[in-house]
Design a protein around this motif. Structure first.
Motif, PDB file in Angstrom:
ATOM      1  N   GLU A  31      16.428 -31.416 -46.203  1.00 38.86           N
ATOM      2  CA  GLU A  31      17.645 -30.689 -46.547  1.00 38.86           C
ATOM      3  C   GLU A  31      18.390 -31.365 -47.700  1.00 38.86           C
ATOM      4  OE1 GLU A  31      20.036 -29.617 -43.124  1.00 38.86           O
ATOM      5  OE2 GLU A  31      18.728 -27.882 -42.895  1.00 38.86           O
ATOM      6  N   TYR A  33      22.100 -32.322 -49.276  1.00 37.32           N
ATOM      7  CA  TYR A  33      23.478 -32.580 -48.871  1.00 37.32           C
ATOM      8  C   TYR A  33      24.343 -32.829 -50.109  1.00 37.32           C
ATOM      9  CZ  TYR A  33      21.803 -33.146 -44.084  1.00 37.32           C
ATOM     10  OH  TYR A  33      21.237 -32.921 -42.857  1.00 37.32           O
ATOM     11  N   LYS A 196      26.802 -23.902 -53.327  1.00 43.43           N
ATOM     12  CA  LYS A 196      26.086 -23.012 -52.416  1.00 43.43           C
ATOM     13  C   LYS A 196      24.645 -23.456 -52.160  1.00 43.43           C
ATOM     14  CE  LYS A 196      28.610 -18.716 -53.343  1.00 43.43           C
ATOM     15  NZ  LYS A 196      28.515 -17.352 -53.929  1.00 43.43           N
ATOM     16  N   TYR A 198      23.592 -26.426 -51.519  1.00 47.77           N
ATOM     17  CA  TYR A 198      23.464 -27.502 -50.542  1.00 47.77           C
ATOM     18  C   TYR A 198      23.376 -26.923 -49.130  1.00 47.77           C
ATOM     19  CZ  TYR A 198      25.287 -30.140 -54.538  1.00 47.77           C
ATOM     20  OH  TYR A 198      25.490 -30.681 -55.777  1.00 47.77           O
ATOM     21  N   ASN A 199      22.458 -27.461 -48.325  1.00 47.24           N
ATOM     22  CA  ASN A 199      22.379 -27.036 -46.937  1.00 47.24           C
ATOM     23  C   ASN A 199      23.644 -27.439 -46.170  1.00 47.24           C
ATOM     24  OD1 ASN A 199      19.187 -27.972 -47.552  1.00 47.24           O
ATOM     25  ND2 ASN A 199      19.498 -25.935 -46.711  1.00 47.24           N
ATOM     26  N   ARG A 200      24.177 -28.612 -46.538  1.00 44.39           N
ATOM     27  CA  ARG A 200      25.421 -29.067 -45.925  1.00 44.39           C
ATOM     28  C   ARG A 200      26.301 -29.718 -46.983  1.00 44.39           C
ATOM     29  NH1 ARG A 200      23.887 -32.872 -41.107  1.00 44.39           N
ATOM     30  NH2 ARG A 200      26.030 -33.591 -41.364  1.00 44.39           N
ATOM     31  N   ASP A 212      32.466 -31.301 -42.656  1.00 43.37           N
ATOM     32  CA  ASP A 212      31.008 -31.339 -42.599  1.00 43.37           C
ATOM     33  C   ASP A 212      30.516 -29.963 -42.172  1.00 43.37           C
ATOM     34  OD1 ASP A 212      28.336 -31.694 -42.069  1.00 43.37           O
ATOM     35  OD2 ASP A 212      28.567 -33.455 -40.802  1.00 43.37           O
ATOM     36  N   GLY A 213      29.862 -29.244 -43.092  1.00 43.37           N
ATOM     37  CA  GLY A 213      29.364 -27.926 -42.732  1.00 43.37           C
ATOM     38  C   GLY A 213      28.678 -27.249 -43.898  1.00 43.37           C
ATOM     39  N   SER A 214      28.191 -26.037 -43.678  1.00 43.85           N
ATOM     40  CA  SER A 214      27.575 -25.273 -44.756  1.00 43.85           C
ATOM     41  C   SER A 214      28.666 -24.721 -45.674  1.00 43.85           C
ATOM     42  CB  SER A 214      26.756 -24.107 -44.189  1.00 43.85           C
ATOM     43  OG  SER A 214      27.619 -23.126 -43.635  1.00 43.85           O
ATOM     44  N   PHE A 215      28.292 -24.369 -46.890  1.00 48.65           N
ATOM     45  CA  PHE A 215      29.249 -23.818 -47.844  1.00 48.65           C
ATOM     46  C   PHE A 215      29.911 -22.566 -47.277  1.00 48.65           C
ATOM     47  CE2 PHE A 215      30.340 -20.916 -51.300  1.00 48.65           C
ATOM     48  CZ  PHE A 215      31.145 -21.716 -52.088  1.00 48.65           C
ATOM     49  N   ASP A 216      29.096 -21.654 -46.728  1.00 47.99           N
ATOM     50  CA  ASP A 216      29.638 -20.393 -46.211  1.00 47.99           C
ATOM     51  C   ASP A 216      30.612 -20.638 -45.064  1.00 47.99           C
ATOM     52  OD1 ASP A 216      28.285 -18.862 -48.053  1.00 47.99           O
ATOM     53  OD2 ASP A 216      26.563 -18.498 -46.736  1.00 47.99           O
ATOM     54  N   ASN A 217      30.252 -21.547 -44.153  1.00 44.51           N
ATOM     55  CA  ASN A 217      31.136 -21.819 -43.016  1.00 44.51           C
ATOM     56  C   ASN A 217      32.454 -22.430 -43.467  1.00 44.51           C
ATOM     57  OD1 ASN A 217      29.315 -20.821 -41.168  1.00 44.51           O
ATOM     58  ND2 ASN A 217      28.436 -22.822 -40.664  1.00 44.51           N
TER      59      ASN A 217
END
Length: 233
Positions: A31, A33, A196, A198-200, A212-217
């Protein structure tokens, strides 16, 4: 998907000042980051601890399931990195620099590997000596030097800070095409199209990971996270 890096309750104190305050971080294999935060947040210090360039005051770091302190050489032979100002032989070309590095690493690095790495960072045609390089060209070469090692982990600390967003995007896209590569990118660039990818996304402030999270979240909070980042950089 297994965690390839485990940072557990890491504290780092320098001259009685706590730089890292109980960092816990799991990095999953394969992944990408993005690691954001203002100057002085502790990002580079954490990277140095992950590369054994700085010792932790307490806590532990495991990479590939092994304690970094106990298996330092074995682990670091499998970790590529770009951190701090790159240093090169000034009277050599980029290709000559990578050829020497390949010999030094004693790995099965071919000429085609070197040419491919130079193309990935946009240095394929240069015959300039390094002493003629701009800071941006030096950063490109430092990334190429890390890439030819073909390690499963790549740590990039402000590796594209002197490059414009278009060039940064091109280099990052090339890196993302490498299969089974785990990447941690410390950056100050706030281009949404880049974030966008990046996985996290991790955001660090005052020695603590506060987001700490995904771009969308993170962006689901009506842009609150993006505003936090912009105000803090």
């Amino acid at each position: 998907m297994r965690n390839i890096v485990e940072v557990k309750e890491v504290f780092k104190t320098i001259d009685k000042e706590e730089i890292l305050s109980g960092i816990n971080l799991q990095i999953a294999e394969g992944e990408i980051y993005g690691f954001l935060g203002p100057n002085g947040a502790g990002k580079t210090t954490l990277m140095k601890c992950m590369l054994s360039l700085s010792t932790v005051t307490s806590g532990s770091i495991e990479i590939f399931g092994k304690n970094l302190q106990d298996h330092r050489e074995e682990i670091l032979s499998q970790v590529g990195s770009v951190i701090e100002t790159p240093i090169f032989y000034e009277n050599l070309t980029a290709k000559e620099i990578l050829e020497i590095h390949a010999q030094y690493m004693r790995k099965n690095i071919t000429e085609s590997d070197i040419i491919r790495a130079l193309r990935m960072v946009g240095l394929k045609n240069t015959t300039k000596k390094v002493k003629e390089f701009s800071l941006g060209m030096r950063q490109r070469l430092s990334i190429a030097r890390a890439l030819i090692r073909k390690t499963p982990i790549l740590l990039l600390d402000e590796a594209t800070s002197s490059l414009d967003n278009k060039v940064t995007t091109e280099i990052e896209n090339s890196i993302l095409e490498i299969q089974d590569l785990t990447v941690l990118v410390v950056t100050h660039k706030l281009n949404k199209s880049m974030l966008k990818k990046y996985n996290r996304i991790l955001f660090m402030k005052n020695g603590v990971i506060v987001e700490d999270g995904s771009f969308d979240n993170l962006m689901d909070r009506k842009g609150e996270f993006y505003k936090l980042v912009e105000l803090s950089m």
